[in-house]
Design a protein around this motif. Structure first.
Motif, PDB file in Angstrom:
ATOM      1  N   GLY A 109      10.909  -4.835  16.349  1.00  0.00           N
ATOM      2  CA  GLY A 109       9.472  -4.614  16.481  1.00  0.00           C
ATOM      3  C   GLY A 109       9.134  -3.515  17.464  1.00  0.00           C
ATOM      4  N   GLY A 110       9.472  -3.735  18.725  1.00  0.00           N
ATOM      5  CA  GLY A 110       9.138  -2.772  19.766  1.00  0.00           C
ATOM      6  C   GLY A 110       7.788  -3.054  20.400  1.00  0.00           C
ATOM      7  N   SER A 111       7.387  -2.121  21.230  1.00  0.00           N
ATOM      8  CA  SER A 111       6.193  -2.318  22.073  1.00  0.00           C
ATOM      9  C   SER A 111       4.955  -2.701  21.282  1.00  0.00           C
ATOM     10  CB  SER A 111       5.929  -1.025  22.847  1.00  0.00           C
ATOM     11  OG  SER A 111       4.694  -1.083  23.522  1.00  0.00           O
ATOM     12  N   MET A 112       4.758  -2.081  20.126  1.00  0.00           N
ATOM     13  CA  MET A 112       3.521  -2.316  19.377  1.00  0.00           C
ATOM     14  C   MET A 112       3.591  -3.537  18.460  1.00  0.00           C
ATOM     15  SD  MET A 112       2.122   1.453  18.378  1.00  0.00           S
ATOM     16  CE  MET A 112       3.667   2.130  17.804  1.00  0.00           C
ATOM     17  N   HIS A 113       4.777  -4.179  18.399  1.00  0.00           N
ATOM     18  CA  HIS A 113       4.935  -5.283  17.444  1.00  0.00           C
ATOM     19  C   HIS A 113       5.587  -6.497  18.089  1.00  0.00           C
ATOM     20  CE1 HIS A 113       3.712  -2.204  14.736  1.00  0.00           C
ATOM     21  NE2 HIS A 113       4.769  -1.475  15.008  1.00  0.00           N
ATOM     22  N   THR A 125      -0.310  -5.168  16.715  1.00  0.00           N
ATOM     23  CA  THR A 125      -0.314  -4.296  15.552  1.00  0.00           C
ATOM     24  C   THR A 125      -0.435  -2.866  16.029  1.00  0.00           C
ATOM     25  OG1 THR A 125      -1.544  -3.615  13.613  1.00  0.00           O
ATOM     26  CG2 THR A 125      -2.813  -4.642  15.349  1.00  0.00           C
ATOM     27  N   GLY A 126       0.170  -1.966  15.303  1.00  0.00           N
ATOM     28  CA  GLY A 126       0.073  -0.557  15.650  1.00  0.00           C
ATOM     29  C   GLY A 126      -1.110   0.123  14.981  1.00  0.00           C
ATOM     30  N   VAL A 127      -1.814  -0.608  14.123  1.00  0.00           N
ATOM     31  CA  VAL A 127      -2.961  -0.027  13.422  1.00  0.00           C
ATOM     32  C   VAL A 127      -4.222  -0.586  14.076  1.00  0.00           C
ATOM     33  CG1 VAL A 127      -4.124   0.260  11.220  1.00  0.00           C
ATOM     34  CG2 VAL A 127      -1.634   0.070  11.287  1.00  0.00           C
TER      35      VAL A 127
ATOM     36  N   LEU B  90      -4.940  -2.024   1.278  1.00  0.00           N
ATOM     37  CA  LEU B  90      -3.533  -1.602   1.388  1.00  0.00           C
ATOM     38  C   LEU B  90      -3.014  -1.601   2.818  1.00  0.00           C
ATOM     39  CD1 LEU B  90      -2.650   1.278  -1.087  1.00  0.00           C
ATOM     40  CD2 LEU B  90      -1.738  -1.033  -1.009  1.00  0.00           C
ATOM     41  N   ASP B  91      -3.858  -1.239   3.797  1.00  0.00           N
ATOM     42  CA  ASP B  91      -3.347  -1.272   5.169  1.00  0.00           C
ATOM     43  C   ASP B  91      -2.898  -2.683   5.514  1.00  0.00           C
ATOM     44  OD1 ASP B  91      -2.859  -0.577   7.943  1.00  0.00           O
ATOM     45  OD2 ASP B  91      -4.595  -1.825   8.311  1.00  0.00           O
ATOM     46  N   GLN B  92      -3.733  -3.652   5.172  1.00  0.00           N
ATOM     47  CA  GLN B  92      -3.390  -5.047   5.464  1.00  0.00           C
ATOM     48  C   GLN B  92      -2.119  -5.462   4.745  1.00  0.00           C
ATOM     49  OE1 GLN B  92      -5.137  -7.090   7.562  1.00  0.00           O
ATOM     50  NE2 GLN B  92      -6.248  -5.241   8.118  1.00  0.00           N
ATOM     51  N   LEU B  93      -2.029  -5.061   3.493  1.00  0.00           N
ATOM     52  CA  LEU B  93      -0.894  -5.475   2.672  1.00  0.00           C
ATOM     53  C   LEU B  93       0.397  -4.784   3.123  1.00  0.00           C
ATOM     54  CD1 LEU B  93      -0.463  -7.259   0.167  1.00  0.00           C
ATOM     55  CD2 LEU B  93      -0.789  -5.224  -1.234  1.00  0.00           C
ATOM     56  N   VAL B  94       0.302  -3.483   3.363  1.00  0.00           N
ATOM     57  CA  VAL B  94       1.501  -2.675   3.633  1.00  0.00           C
ATOM     58  C   VAL B  94       1.930  -2.786   5.099  1.00  0.00           C
ATOM     59  CG1 VAL B  94       2.357  -0.298   3.712  1.00  0.00           C
ATOM     60  CG2 VAL B  94       1.025  -1.090   1.750  1.00  0.00           C
ATOM     61  N   ASN B  95       0.970  -2.643   6.017  1.00  0.00           N
ATOM     62  CA  ASN B  95       1.328  -2.689   7.434  1.00  0.00           C
ATOM     63  C   ASN B  95       1.336  -4.099   7.994  1.00  0.00           C
ATOM     64  OD1 ASN B  95       1.777   0.089   8.050  1.00  0.00           O
ATOM     65  ND2 ASN B  95      -0.415   0.431   7.813  1.00  0.00           N
ATOM     66  N   PRO B 140       8.870  -1.762   1.032  1.00  0.00           N
ATOM     67  CA  PRO B 140       9.831  -2.835   1.338  1.00  0.00           C
ATOM     68  C   PRO B 140       9.094  -4.022   1.962  1.00  0.00           C
ATOM     69  CG  PRO B 140      10.551  -0.721   2.263  1.00  0.00           C
ATOM     70  CD  PRO B 140       9.147  -0.527   1.789  1.00  0.00           C
ATOM     71  N   GLY B 141       9.419  -5.215   1.525  1.00  0.00           N
ATOM     72  CA  GLY B 141       8.775  -6.417   2.060  1.00  0.00           C
ATOM     73  C   GLY B 141       7.827  -7.072   1.072  1.00  0.00           C
ATOM     74  N   LEU B 142       7.359  -6.297   0.076  1.00  0.00           N
ATOM     75  CA  LEU B 142       6.512  -6.879  -0.968  1.00  0.00           C
ATOM     76  C   LEU B 142       7.355  -7.187  -2.192  1.00  0.00           C
ATOM     77  CD1 LEU B 142       3.354  -4.547  -1.043  1.00  0.00           C
ATOM     78  CD2 LEU B 142       3.643  -6.723   0.176  1.00  0.00           C
ATOM     79  N   LYS B 143       7.005  -8.253  -2.898  1.00  0.00           N
ATOM     80  CA  LYS B 143       7.543  -8.493  -4.233  1.00  0.00           C
ATOM     81  C   LYS B 143       6.422  -8.212  -5.226  1.00  0.00           C
ATOM     82  CE  LYS B 143      10.989 -11.814  -2.698  1.00  0.00           C
ATOM     83  NZ  LYS B 143      11.607 -13.156  -2.881  1.00  0.00           N
ATOM     84  N   VAL B 144       6.786  -7.737  -6.405  1.00  0.00           N
ATOM     85  CA  VAL B 144       5.771  -7.335  -7.387  1.00  0.00           C
ATOM     86  C   VAL B 144       6.106  -7.941  -8.749  1.00  0.00           C
ATOM     87  CG1 VAL B 144       4.597  -5.394  -8.484  1.00  0.00           C
ATOM     88  CG2 VAL B 144       5.438  -5.162  -6.136  1.00  0.00           C
ATOM     89  N   VAL B 145       5.154  -8.690  -9.270  1.00  0.00           N
ATOM     90  CA  VAL B 145       5.339  -9.406 -10.537  1.00  0.00           C
ATOM     91  C   VAL B 145       4.298  -8.907 -11.530  1.00  0.00           C
ATOM     92  CG1 VAL B 145       5.357 -11.689 -11.621  1.00  0.00           C
ATOM     93  CG2 VAL B 145       6.088 -11.450  -9.240  1.00  0.00           C
ATOM     94  N   MET B 146       4.711  -8.673 -12.776  1.00  0.00           N
ATOM     95  CA  MET B 146       3.756  -8.287 -13.831  1.00  0.00           C
ATOM     96  C   MET B 146       3.946  -9.179 -15.052  1.00  0.00           C
ATOM     97  SD  MET B 146       3.485  -4.125 -13.807  1.00  0.00           S
ATOM     98  CE  MET B 146       1.842  -4.004 -14.515  1.00  0.00           C
ATOM     99  N   PRO B 147       3.239 -10.305 -15.096  1.00  0.00           N
ATOM    100  CA  PRO B 147       3.411 -11.193 -16.257  1.00  0.00           C
ATOM    101  C   PRO B 147       2.842 -10.545 -17.521  1.00  0.00           C
ATOM    102  CG  PRO B 147       2.270 -12.301 -14.436  1.00  0.00           C
ATOM    103  CD  PRO B 147       2.272 -10.837 -14.137  1.00  0.00           C
ATOM    104  N   SER B 148       3.600 -10.646 -18.614  1.00  0.00           N
ATOM    105  CA  SER B 148       3.198 -10.003 -19.856  1.00  0.00           C
ATOM    106  C   SER B 148       2.574 -10.988 -20.845  1.00  0.00           C
ATOM    107  CB  SER B 148       4.414  -9.348 -20.512  1.00  0.00           C
ATOM    108  OG  SER B 148       5.393 -10.345 -20.774  1.00  0.00           O
ATOM    109  N   SER B 149       2.472 -12.249 -20.458  1.00  0.00           N
ATOM    110  CA  SER B 149       1.942 -13.247 -21.395  1.00  0.00           C
ATOM    111  C   SER B 149       1.577 -14.506 -20.615  1.00  0.00           C
ATOM    112  CB  SER B 149       3.008 -13.605 -22.439  1.00  0.00           C
ATOM    113  OG  SER B 149       4.116 -14.203 -21.792  1.00  0.00           O
TER     114      SER B 149
END
Lengths: 332, 324
Positions: A109-113, A125-127, B90-95, B140-149
């Motif tokens: 993590g580091g300082s921001m995490h 959080t860094g954001v 996306l910020d919430q999801l990704v970061n 990295p860290g997310l899983k992604v699912v696309m159901p087709s039916s």
């Protein structure tokens, strides 16, 4: 000292000498730790952007020392003070900043995490502003569980200009969840003064339209922060909804270690030195009979000794295993 | 058999998950009213508005609140009404969601599901018709699912909810009201990261996602009339990707077509093609051919949108190219 947290809540009236002493201990631990970080960062012993809170210790101490391990704190990029005040072990915190295996996040993590779940410190959080809705969600969970454990989130005045601030305060108000938004208004958003970012003078002014009760206090007076947060905590614990507490303070150091600092006005720094939260508490302690000057000096010395022990602990810790990133990308 | 739809299966699967586990909660815009596609229909009536919670139009806060709730032990299933709006979250999801477990050295878990839907063909215009899954696959860290039916919804959504990592489920608005028969006894949950071979064949492998699975099956039917035997594989989850099933098929057929509705450029098809060529270079008899939308926003005008959308014809052309 961490074990005393949560037991230090106190109703109105004058401050208990033990509480006052604990506040001084907490502030000195933060100050001594961060003063030691500066050379460690400049020698590349500590890695990454390192945001110091020197001058702002009263907010971390006045808030976090009143919270138990089951009361969650979300922090921001300027997190060391919050973490130490919440009970995170200093050696493990420093090891984290140094990217070592014994860091509280195993060096990932580091300082921001910084995160320490055992002490209810759910991290930084860094954001800027990114942590605000996490606290709303955590408070939603505590209300659904029925225990209404209060969740606290720290943010700076710069975060109040991010859209996520309005979204989060609105949602907290709509859901009436037990969250306390604690703003550290240090007068700067990164490198520019608040006046260059907004015409809203007080962050607390932004809460009223959402029907969130807010107050602004002198964030360099730890006794005042402790009193004000104690009241807010009691109300939030009683299910009276979200609160916002704005603490006016001053960042004595740059945005991060190594920041050029050309934007600062020397006279501002001079005038704030008199308002330093530690100096103020020491003077107040002598007047109130909480502790004498010798006791205060001993508290400082003990804090500096603890920091040296933390440096020794962290320096002896190995770097993490190279397989760690792949092992921890997904939960197993 | 029970006649149902994709949308009704989403609602039924969510209801079953909420019944089985009181930690499962649902947030999102209008979810307590059932949502515009009725994917949360009946949940508020069955489980109350304390667990089925309407939110303001605040995608970032919806996603962020789900992260906080998940870190505190709940299993939130949140809805972003159109994948086109995911930029706001996306910020919430990704970061936040994707990195919390990692950055905390494994202390925090974010067992949340973000449901959303994409796809064109309904004259939605450029901001309500996109297929943006490749943005998510890159994190990295997310899983992604696309159901087709409906069947895949029933098989995979429970696994997504049970997963301790954040999972994004990208549904298809085009498929929501397609009728489908499911077995009376229901569909058992199946693990994420497993592809499904929908048609066996020996001449060419067609890997297709979401709506394009149905286009691929139609293409395979038409190819069979021409004496060409196509194998059709639905990867079902893009992360983790079941390369083994795809590669085993390509080793047998020697030819691969990858089809998705998203634009070709920078799409998931490129990743699948790259992984397959690395794993099966000496088994390939032809270059891998990709099918996807052209590199433009989705147009509104019906003639233009129909021309934009990849379908059976484009898959048939791609198979011809692979067999050429």
């Amino acid at each position: 000292m961490a074990g005393e947290n949560g037991a230090l809540r106190q109703g109105g009236g004058t401050l208990d000498a033990n509480v006052a002493r604990h506040l001084l201990v907490t502030m000195w631990r933060i100050r001594a730790f961060e003063e030691r970080l500066e050379p460690l960062k400049r020698s590349s012993t500590v890695h990454g952007l390192t945001h110091l809170s020197i001058g702002q210790e009263a907010v971390a101490a006045g808030v976090c020392t009143q919270l138990g391990n089951d009361e969650i704190v979300y922090s921001n990029h300027r997190a060391h003070g919050h973490a130490l005040a919440k009970g995170v072990d200093m050696g493990r915190l420093l090891a984290e900043l140094m990217g070592r295996a014994d860091g509280c996040c195993r060096g990932l993590g580091g300082s921001m995490h910084v995160v320490d779940v055992a002490h209810g410190f759910f991290g930084a959080t860094g954001v800027v502003g990114g942590n605000l809705p996490f606290a709303v969600g955590a408070a939603f969970a505590s209300r659904l569980r029925g225990d209404s454990a209060v969740v606290v989130v720290f943010f700076g005045d710069g975060a109040a200009q991010a859209g996520i601030f309005a979204e989060s305060v609105n949602l907290a108000s709509l859901w009436q969840v037990p969250v306390v938004f604690v703003c550290e208004n240090n007068g700067f958003a990164e490198f520019t003064p608040r006046s260059a970012h907004t015409r809203v003078e007080r962050v607390s002014d932004l809460a009223a339209p959402f029907h969130v009760t807010a107050a602004t206090v002198d964030g360099n007076d730890v006794v005042e922060v402790h009193r004000a947060f104690g009241e807010v905590l009691a109300s939030a614990s009683a299910g009276k909804g979200p609160f916002l507490l704005e603490c006016l303070t001053h960042r004595r150091s740059g945005h991060y270690v190594g920041d050029p600092g050309g934007y600062r006005v020397a006279s501002d720094d001079e005038s704030w030195r008199d308002k330093d939260p530690i100096g103020r508490l020491v003077r107040r302690g002598a007047t109130e009979g909480w502790f004498g000057e010798d006791a205060a000096r001993a508290i400082e010395a003990a804090a500096r000794d603890e920091v040296e022990a933390a440096v020794a602990f962290a320096s002896a810790s190995p770097f993490p295993d190279l397989t760690l990133p792949a092992d921890l990308t997904y939960a197993r | 058999m029970v006649r149902t739809t994709y949308a009704a299966t989403v609602a039924a699967t969510l209801a079953a998950a909420m019944r089985a586990d009181e930690r499962v909660v649902v947030f999102g815009e209008d979810v307590a009213l059932g949502g515009p596609y009725l994917t949360t229909k009946g949940l508020a009536e069955a489980f109350g508005t304390a667990r089925v919670v309407n939110t303001p139009i605040s995608e970032a806060a919806i996603c962020g609140a789900a992260i906080g709730a998940a870190q505190s032990g709940l299993r939130p299933v949140v809805e972003i009404m159109f994948v086109d709006f995911i930029g706001l979250a996306l910020d919430q999801l990704v970061n936040g969601a994707a990195k919390a477990h990692f950055m905390s050295g494994g202390q925090l878990r974010v067992p949340m599901v973000l449901r959303t839907q994409g796809g064109a063909g309904q004259r939605g215009g450029a901001q309500h018709s996109q297929s943006l899954e490749s943005w998510l696959v890159h994190v990295p860290g997310l899983k992604v699912v696309m159901p087709s039916s409906a069947r895949e919804v029933a098989a995979l959504l429970p696994s997504a909810i049970a997963d301790d990592s954040p999972v994004v489920v990208v549904e298809s608005k085009t498929l929501y009201f397609r009728h489908e028969d499911l077995p009376d006894e229901g569909v058992a949950p199946e693990p994420l990261g497993t592809a499904r071979v929908l048609r066996q064949g020996r001449d060419v492998t067609i890997v297709a996602t979401s709506r394009m699975v149905h286009e691929a099956l139609e293409a395979a039917r038409q190819l069979a009339m021409r004496g060409i035997d196509a194998e059709v594989i639905d990867p079902r989850t893009l992360v983790p990707l079941d390369l083994a099933t795809i590669a085993a098929s390509v080793v047998r057929t020697g030819r691969l077509v990858v089809a998705h509705e998203a634009v070709c450029h920078g799409g998931v098809g490129a990743e699948i093609a790259a992984q397959v060529q690395a794993a099966c270079f000496y088994d390939l008899d032809a270059p891998v051919v990709r099918v996807g939308a052209p590199f433009t926003p989705v147009p509104l005008s019906p003639m233009l949108e129909d021309a934009y959308l990849p379908g059976t014809a484009e898959i048939l052309d791609a198979v011809d190219a692979a067999l050429d």
